[in-house]
Design a protein around this motif. Structure first.
Motif, PDB file in Angstrom:
ATOM      1  N   MET A 164      10.760  10.358  -5.677  1.00 50.79           N
ATOM      2  CA  MET A 164       9.728  10.475  -5.487  1.00 50.79           C
ATOM      3  C   MET A 164       9.215   9.671  -4.874  1.00 50.79           C
ATOM      4  N   LEU A 165       8.867   9.852  -3.990  1.00 49.26           N
ATOM      5  CA  LEU A 165       7.773   8.795  -2.453  1.00 49.26           C
ATOM      6  C   LEU A 165       6.597   7.774  -3.071  1.00 49.26           C
ATOM      7  N   GLY A 166       6.405   8.420  -3.990  1.00 49.98           N
ATOM      8  CA  GLY A 166       5.571   8.224  -5.074  1.00 49.98           C
ATOM      9  C   GLY A 166       5.242   7.380  -5.542  1.00 49.98           C
ATOM     10  N   GLU A 167       6.605   6.820  -6.224  1.00 53.46           N
ATOM     11  CA  GLU A 167       7.019   6.390  -7.435  1.00 53.46           C
ATOM     12  C   GLU A 167       7.655   4.947  -6.199  1.00 53.46           C
ATOM     13  N   LEU A 168       7.275   4.763  -5.144  1.00 56.84           N
ATOM     14  CA  LEU A 168       8.363   4.364  -4.033  1.00 56.84           C
ATOM     15  C   LEU A 168       7.063   2.770  -4.949  1.00 56.84           C
ATOM     16  N   PRO A 169       7.716   1.710  -4.861  1.00 55.78           N
ATOM     17  CA  PRO A 169       6.754   0.394  -4.839  1.00 55.78           C
ATOM     18  C   PRO A 169       5.834   0.376  -3.429  1.00 55.78           C
ATOM     19  N   ARG A 170       4.704  -0.368  -3.187  1.00 62.13           N
ATOM     20  CA  ARG A 170       3.909  -0.480  -2.303  1.00 62.13           C
ATOM     21  C   ARG A 170       4.135  -1.769  -1.536  1.00 62.13           C
ATOM     22  N   GLU A 171       5.340  -1.708  -1.029  1.00 60.89           N
ATOM     23  CA  GLU A 171       6.236  -2.679   0.013  1.00 60.89           C
ATOM     24  C   GLU A 171       5.975  -2.607   1.059  1.00 60.89           C
ATOM     25  N   ARG A 172       5.991  -3.716   2.403  1.00 60.68           N
ATOM     26  CA  ARG A 172       6.425  -3.678   3.702  1.00 60.68           C
ATOM     27  C   ARG A 172       7.882  -3.077   3.736  1.00 60.68           C
ATOM     28  N   SER A 173       8.989  -3.085   2.387  1.00 65.25           N
ATOM     29  CA  SER A 173      10.038  -2.369   2.879  1.00 65.25           C
ATOM     30  C   SER A 173      10.112  -1.258   2.391  1.00 65.25           C
ATOM     31  N   THR A 174       9.299  -0.908   1.921  1.00 66.20           N
ATOM     32  CA  THR A 174       9.580   0.738   1.884  1.00 66.20           C
ATOM     33  C   THR A 174       8.269   1.704   2.842  1.00 66.20           C
ATOM     34  N   LEU A 175       7.404   1.004   3.314  1.00 67.80           N
ATOM     35  CA  LEU A 175       6.607   1.445   4.441  1.00 67.80           C
ATOM     36  C   LEU A 175       6.815   3.000   4.842  1.00 67.80           C
ATOM     37  N   LEU A 176       8.146   2.375   5.764  1.00 68.11           N
ATOM     38  CA  LEU A 176       9.010   3.648   6.969  1.00 68.11           C
ATOM     39  C   LEU A 176       8.855   5.073   5.747  1.00 68.11           C
ATOM     40  N   ILE A 177       9.283   4.561   4.895  1.00 69.77           N
ATOM     41  CA  ILE A 177      10.022   5.928   4.023  1.00 69.77           C
ATOM     42  C   ILE A 177       8.844   6.230   3.557  1.00 69.77           C
ATOM     43  N   ARG A 178       7.618   5.640   2.598  1.00 68.12           N
ATOM     44  CA  ARG A 178       6.224   6.398   2.142  1.00 68.12           C
ATOM     45  C   ARG A 178       5.989   7.147   3.428  1.00 68.12           C
ATOM     46  N   LEU A 179       5.733   6.899   5.086  1.00 69.82           N
ATOM     47  CA  LEU A 179       5.356   7.180   6.229  1.00 69.82           C
ATOM     48  C   LEU A 179       5.689   9.086   5.988  1.00 69.82           C
ATOM     49  N   MET A 180       6.937   9.186   5.078  1.00 65.21           N
ATOM     50  CA  MET A 180       7.389  10.417   5.133  1.00 65.21           C
ATOM     51  C   MET A 180       6.504  11.371   3.854  1.00 65.21           C
ATOM     52  N   GLY A 181       6.051  11.056   3.644  1.00 66.51           N
ATOM     53  CA  GLY A 181       5.594  10.955   1.961  1.00 66.51           C
ATOM     54  C   GLY A 181       4.362  12.332   2.470  1.00 66.51           C
ATOM     55  N   GLY A 182       3.519  12.853   1.272  1.00 68.63           N
ATOM     56  CA  GLY A 182       2.717  13.537   1.629  1.00 68.63           C
ATOM     57  C   GLY A 182       1.348  13.067   1.085  1.00 68.63           C
ATOM     58  N   ARG A 183       0.322  13.415   1.518  1.00 62.78           N
ATOM     59  CA  ARG A 183      -1.123  13.953   0.588  1.00 62.78           C
ATOM     60  C   ARG A 183      -1.772  11.793   0.312  1.00 62.78           C
ATOM     61  N   ARG A 184      -1.326  11.455  -1.041  1.00 59.32           N
ATOM     62  CA  ARG A 184      -2.143  10.285  -0.951  1.00 59.32           C
ATOM     63  C   ARG A 184      -1.135   9.323  -0.859  1.00 59.32           C
ATOM     64  N   VAL A 185       0.589   9.778  -1.194  1.00 62.81           N
ATOM     65  CA  VAL A 185       1.461   8.371  -0.215  1.00 62.81           C
ATOM     66  C   VAL A 185       1.176   7.946   0.592  1.00 62.81           C
ATOM     67  N   LEU A 186       1.275   9.584   2.054  1.00 65.38           N
ATOM     68  CA  LEU A 186       1.188   9.058   3.230  1.00 65.38           C
ATOM     69  C   LEU A 186      -0.354   8.547   3.809  1.00 65.38           C
ATOM     70  N   ARG A 187      -1.632   8.444   3.474  1.00 66.15           N
ATOM     71  CA  ARG A 187      -2.828   7.791   3.327  1.00 66.15           C
ATOM     72  C   ARG A 187      -2.758   6.788   3.374  1.00 66.15           C
ATOM     73  N   GLU A 188      -2.335   6.370   2.048  1.00 68.56           N
ATOM     74  CA  GLU A 188      -2.153   4.919   1.973  1.00 68.56           C
ATOM     75  C   GLU A 188      -0.835   4.165   2.541  1.00 68.56           C
TER      76      GLU A 188
END
Length: 151
Positions: free
Chosen positions: A1-25
């Motif tokens: 799940m995208l929400g389980e990825l660490p909040r690091e710059r290296s994962t930012l582009l992938i987390r932008l594909m998430g929804g709700r909270r993950v996308l907001r962050e």
């Protein structure tokens, strides 16, 4: 799940594909990056196109409305960045034209330095000098300006 990825710059582009909270962050992190960050250059186009599609008339889901509101600051930053780039390009072009009207063709090395410069105060200083200074003063200013070497 995208929400389980660490909040690091290296994962930012992938987390932008998430929804709700993950996308907001992820959008908030993107907003905090410097204007010249490669992640911004990669993500802004698709995010803004998606946002534009959501703004079209028609019913929007609460998630879509939230996305539009969350990305508003990014849109404003993008517009401001474009405005600054346009001003710098216009000032650079005006400086070259003024120089050439007074002194003839600008040497390629100076032209390249002027075209590469993005710092508006430096470009303004060069523009005024191109209109009021001597050819040698203009050459010296552009060739030796620390801001000119750092752009």
């Amino acid at each position: 799940m995208l929400g389980e990825l660490p909040r690091e710059r290296s994962t930012l582009l992938i987390r932008l594909m998430g929804g709700r909270r993950v996308l907001r962050e992820a959008i908030e992190e993107l907003r905090q990056l410097p204007e010249d960050a490669p992640e911004r250059a990669i993500a802004l186009g698709p995010l803004l196109r998606f946002r534009a599609a959501l703004v079209e008339p028609g019913p929007a889901t609460p998630e879509e409305e939230e996305f539009v509101m969350t990305t508003q600051e990014l849109v404003e930053q993008f517009i401001e960045q474009g405005r600054k780039q346009g001003m710098a390009q216009g000032m650079a072009q005006g400086t070259i034209e003024l120089y050439e009207a007074r002194f003839g063709p600008m040497p390629p090395a100076l032209r390249s330095a002027v075209e590469a410069m993005r710092d508006l105060p430096t470009l303004r200083r060069w523009h005024l000098l191109a209109g009021t200074g001597t050819r040698d003063e203009v050459h010296d200013a552009i060739a030796t300006d620390p801001a000119g070497r750092s752009s």
